[in-house]
Design a protein around this motif. Sequence first.
Motif, PDB file in Angstrom:
ATOM      1  N   ARG A   1       0.833  -1.206   0.000  1.00 60.36           N
ATOM      2  CA  ARG A   1       0.000   0.000   0.000  1.00 60.36           C
ATOM      3  C   ARG A   1       0.868   1.258   0.000  1.00 60.36           C
ATOM      4  NH1 ARG A   1      -1.337   3.237   4.056  1.00 60.36           N
ATOM      5  NH2 ARG A   1      -0.621   1.777   5.663  1.00 60.36           N
ATOM      6  N   ARG A   2       1.918   1.246   0.800  1.00 62.28           N
ATOM      7  CA  ARG A   2       2.784   2.432   0.865  1.00 62.28           C
ATOM      8  C   ARG A   2       3.592   2.604  -0.420  1.00 62.28           C
ATOM      9  NH1 ARG A   2       3.301   1.671   7.096  1.00 62.28           N
ATOM     10  NH2 ARG A   2       1.972   3.443   7.696  1.00 62.28           N
ATOM     11  N   ALA A   3       4.023   1.505  -1.020  1.00 63.04           N
ATOM     12  CA  ALA A   3       4.751   1.599  -2.287  1.00 63.04           C
ATOM     13  C   ALA A   3       3.850   2.162  -3.377  1.00 63.04           C
ATOM     14  CB  ALA A   3       5.286   0.233  -2.678  1.00 63.04           C
ATOM     15  N   GLU A   4       2.609   1.694  -3.426  1.00 57.14           N
ATOM     16  CA  GLU A   4       1.665   2.187  -4.435  1.00 57.14           C
ATOM     17  C   GLU A   4       1.394   3.670  -4.256  1.00 57.14           C
ATOM     18  OE1 GLU A   4      -2.767   1.136  -6.270  1.00 57.14           O
ATOM     19  OE2 GLU A   4      -2.133   0.234  -4.367  1.00 57.14           O
ATOM     20  N   ALA A   5       1.328   4.120  -3.019  1.00 56.82           N
ATOM     21  CA  ALA A   5       1.031   5.532  -2.745  1.00 56.82           C
ATOM     22  C   ALA A   5       2.103   6.458  -3.290  1.00 56.82           C
ATOM     23  CB  ALA A   5       0.873   5.740  -1.237  1.00 56.82           C
ATOM     24  N   ILE A   6       3.329   5.961  -3.426  1.00 61.45           N
ATOM     25  CA  ILE A   6       4.411   6.806  -3.945  1.00 61.45           C
ATOM     26  C   ILE A   6       4.828   6.382  -5.358  1.00 61.45           C
ATOM     27  CG2 ILE A   6       5.239   7.416  -1.656  1.00 61.45           C
ATOM     28  CD1 ILE A   6       7.511   5.391  -2.011  1.00 61.45           C
ATOM     29  N   GLY A   7       4.034   5.476  -5.970  1.00 61.47           N
ATOM     30  CA  GLY A   7       4.280   5.089  -7.347  1.00 61.47           C
ATOM     31  C   GLY A   7       5.546   4.290  -7.565  1.00 61.47           C
ATOM     32  N   ARG A   8       5.900   3.450  -6.612  1.00 62.71           N
ATOM     33  CA  ARG A   8       7.133   2.658  -6.714  1.00 62.71           C
ATOM     34  C   ARG A   8       6.816   1.174  -6.557  1.00 62.71           C
ATOM     35  NH1 ARG A   8      11.548   6.253  -5.392  1.00 62.71           N
ATOM     36  NH2 ARG A   8      13.001   4.483  -5.523  1.00 62.71           N
ATOM     37  N   ASP A   9       7.726   0.350  -7.055  1.00 63.48           N
ATOM     38  CA  ASP A   9       7.599  -1.096  -6.976  1.00 63.48           C
ATOM     39  C   ASP A   9       8.226  -1.606  -5.683  1.00 63.48           C
ATOM     40  OD1 ASP A   9       7.200  -3.831  -8.369  1.00 63.48           O
ATOM     41  OD2 ASP A   9       9.325  -3.837  -7.805  1.00 63.48           O
ATOM     42  N   VAL A  10       7.554  -2.532  -5.023  1.00 68.81           N
ATOM     43  CA  VAL A  10       8.025  -3.011  -3.721  1.00 68.81           C
ATOM     44  C   VAL A  10       9.414  -3.624  -3.830  1.00 68.81           C
ATOM     45  CG1 VAL A  10       7.633  -4.700  -1.884  1.00 68.81           C
ATOM     46  CG2 VAL A  10       5.713  -3.353  -2.757  1.00 68.81           C
ATOM     47  N   GLU A  11       9.622  -4.508  -4.784  1.00 71.12           N
ATOM     48  CA  GLU A  11      10.913  -5.192  -4.875  1.00 71.12           C
ATOM     49  C   GLU A  11      12.033  -4.219  -5.235  1.00 71.12           C
ATOM     50  OE1 GLU A  11      11.350  -8.127  -3.569  1.00 71.12           O
ATOM     51  OE2 GLU A  11       9.201  -7.913  -3.156  1.00 71.12           O
ATOM     52  N   GLU A  12      11.717  -3.243  -6.080  1.00 76.83           N
ATOM     53  CA  GLU A  12      12.721  -2.218  -6.401  1.00 76.83           C
ATOM     54  C   GLU A  12      13.084  -1.428  -5.147  1.00 76.83           C
ATOM     55  OE1 GLU A  12      13.883   1.809  -6.835  1.00 76.83           O
ATOM     56  OE2 GLU A  12      11.718   1.417  -6.794  1.00 76.83           O
ATOM     57  N   LEU A  13      12.074  -1.111  -4.336  1.00 77.98           N
ATOM     58  CA  LEU A  13      12.348  -0.385  -3.096  1.00 77.98           C
ATOM     59  C   LEU A  13      13.139  -1.234  -2.107  1.00 77.98           C
ATOM     60  CD1 LEU A  13       8.934   1.437  -2.573  1.00 77.98           C
ATOM     61  CD2 LEU A  13      11.151   2.527  -2.949  1.00 77.98           C
ATOM     62  N   ARG A  14      12.845  -2.519  -2.061  1.00 79.32           N
ATOM     63  CA  ARG A  14      13.624  -3.400  -1.179  1.00 79.32           C
ATOM     64  C   ARG A  14      15.098  -3.403  -1.594  1.00 79.32           C
ATOM     65  NH1 ARG A  14       8.872  -7.147  -0.007  1.00 79.32           N
ATOM     66  NH2 ARG A  14       8.955  -7.366   2.266  1.00 79.32           N
ATOM     67  N   LEU A  15      15.341  -3.317  -2.898  1.00 83.66           N
ATOM     68  CA  LEU A  15      16.709  -3.330  -3.395  1.00 83.66           C
ATOM     69  C   LEU A  15      17.400  -1.982  -3.188  1.00 83.66           C
ATOM     70  CD1 LEU A  15      18.882  -4.930  -4.987  1.00 83.66           C
ATOM     71  CD2 LEU A  15      17.884  -3.963  -7.076  1.00 83.66           C
ATOM     72  N   ASN A  16      16.696  -0.901  -3.503  1.00 83.95           N
ATOM     73  CA  ASN A  16      17.340   0.417  -3.563  1.00 83.95           C
ATOM     74  C   ASN A  16      16.996   1.352  -2.418  1.00 83.95           C
ATOM     75  OD1 ASN A  16      18.578  -0.133  -6.104  1.00 83.95           O
ATOM     76  ND2 ASN A  16      16.602   0.212  -7.098  1.00 83.95           N
ATOM     77  N   GLY A  17      15.980   1.009  -1.628  1.00 83.88           N
ATOM     78  CA  GLY A  17      15.582   1.895  -0.546  1.00 83.88           C
ATOM     79  C   GLY A  17      15.642   1.199   0.793  1.00 83.88           C
ATOM     80  N   LEU A  18      14.923   1.757   1.759  1.00 82.73           N
ATOM     81  CA  LEU A  18      14.745   1.124   3.062  1.00 82.73           C
ATOM     82  C   LEU A  18      13.295   0.665   3.110  1.00 82.73           C
ATOM     83  CD1 LEU A  18      16.240   0.520   5.761  1.00 82.73           C
ATOM     84  CD2 LEU A  18      15.062   2.527   6.684  1.00 82.73           C
ATOM     85  N   ALA A  19      13.078  -0.564   2.672  1.00 81.08           N
ATOM     86  CA  ALA A  19      11.720  -1.060   2.487  1.00 81.08           C
ATOM     87  C   ALA A  19      11.586  -2.462   3.044  1.00 81.08           C
ATOM     88  CB  ALA A  19      11.343  -1.048   1.003  1.00 81.08           C
ATOM     89  N   GLY A  20      10.344  -2.783   3.436  1.00 78.35           N
ATOM     90  CA  GLY A  20      10.056  -4.104   3.981  1.00 78.35           C
ATOM     91  C   GLY A  20       9.455  -3.988   5.363  1.00 78.35           C
ATOM     92  N   THR A  21       9.581  -5.047   6.128  1.00 82.00           N
ATOM     93  CA  THR A  21       9.092  -5.048   7.503  1.00 82.00           C
ATOM     94  C   THR A  21      10.086  -4.302   8.391  1.00 82.00           C
ATOM     95  OG1 THR A  21      10.279  -7.085   8.022  1.00 82.00           O
ATOM     96  CG2 THR A  21       8.019  -7.302   7.141  1.00 82.00           C
ATOM     97  N   PRO A  22       9.699  -3.965   9.617  1.00 77.62           N
ATOM     98  CA  PRO A  22      10.663  -3.353  10.535  1.00 77.62           C
ATOM     99  C   PRO A  22      11.935  -4.180  10.700  1.00 77.62           C
ATOM    100  CG  PRO A  22       8.453  -3.061  11.387  1.00 77.62           C
ATOM    101  CD  PRO A  22       8.325  -3.941  10.182  1.00 77.62           C
ATOM    102  N   ALA A  23      11.788  -5.506  10.762  1.00 80.00           N
ATOM    103  CA  ALA A  23      12.976  -6.359  10.905  1.00 80.00           C
ATOM    104  C   ALA A  23      13.893  -6.232   9.693  1.00 80.00           C
ATOM    105  CB  ALA A  23      12.559  -7.811  11.103  1.00 80.00           C
ATOM    106  N   GLU A  24      13.317  -6.176   8.490  1.00 81.06           N
ATOM    107  CA  GLU A  24      14.133  -5.989   7.292  1.00 81.06           C
ATOM    108  C   GLU A  24      14.853  -4.638   7.322  1.00 81.06           C
ATOM    109  OE1 GLU A  24      12.413  -7.703   3.362  1.00 81.06           O
ATOM    110  OE2 GLU A  24      10.674  -7.164   4.590  1.00 81.06           O
ATOM    111  N   ALA A  25      14.147  -3.615   7.772  1.00 82.59           N
ATOM    112  CA  ALA A  25      14.757  -2.290   7.846  1.00 82.59           C
ATOM    113  C   ALA A  25      15.935  -2.283   8.811  1.00 82.59           C
ATOM    114  CB  ALA A  25      13.708  -1.253   8.261  1.00 82.59           C
TER     115      ALA A  25
END
Length: 314
Positions: free
Chosen positions: A250-274
């Motif tokens: 839901r948060r990825a869609e709100a900013i027009g980004r792909d979840v897997e791309e954000l996991r690779l290039n950003g700080l994305a995922g669950t709190p534990a992943e972060a």
Amino acid sequence: MTENFKLRIFTEPQQGATYDDLLRVAKHAEATGYDAFFRSDHYLKMGSVTGEPGPTDAWVTLAGLARETSRLRLGTLMTAGTFRLPGPLAIAVAQVDQMSGGRIELGLGSGWYEEEHTAYGIPFPSLKERFDRYAEQLEIITGLWATPPGEHFRFDGEHYQLADSPALPKPVQRPRPPVLIGGLGKKRTPELAARYADEFNLPFIDVDTAAAQFERVGEACRAIGRDAGEIVRSAALVLCVGKDEQDIARRAEAIGRDVEELRLNGLAGTPAEAVDKIGTWRERTGITRLYLQVLDLSDLDHLDLVASEVAPQL
């Protein structure tokens, strides 16, 4: 937040935000324990967003926030050197530092986004000239702030000349507000950082590239006899953390980004992943500050989640 590692909020209001939007986020960031609120310094939107209702000026914004907050550090990533003459910029930053009681930090870059210069009639010289001006600006601004009270400052450069400046006003922070420099240039950027930076920031790149650039800054420091440990290392990553996969999507869609791309290039995922990704960055690069690029300024629950479930584990 833990004392030795700081999470900071970083916003991009040229994408569409009013001062009131920024004030709401800054106050919430302060209330939930974040170390700082930073904003970009741009006059034109990027990408497919409309950018409405239009840009807000970075230093006007920070002056307002200086009076509306009490603890947050406040600053820019990065003010464009093309936007302002160095003398007036030194005055503005010193004044806002006074207005905040000594909480201002100046991120300064050479300027890069040609379209915003065209849109608002701002000269946009060649890359070499922009960088030459940038080097002079750093020397002028830090020199004005360092000039002892009662003495005058002179500068005779290729692009700027200052004669008998009283070098006033002085900022509250002494010897000066922290100066942030960043970028991936392999020679001049590290050399300028070694001379002028209190913090070196790398936004939106991978950990290997960041580690190599931090090492170049360290080498430049050693070349002039400066302790590289005096320069704080920091990074910026787009934020997209959720309590579960649905929340993340839901948060990825709100900013027009792909979840897997954000996991690779950003700080994305669950709190534990972060937490794990921040740990990797700390181990590989030695960063002690992370700027969380918050693109959906209406989602204050996002800040709450990171403050309650990520920050305590750092």
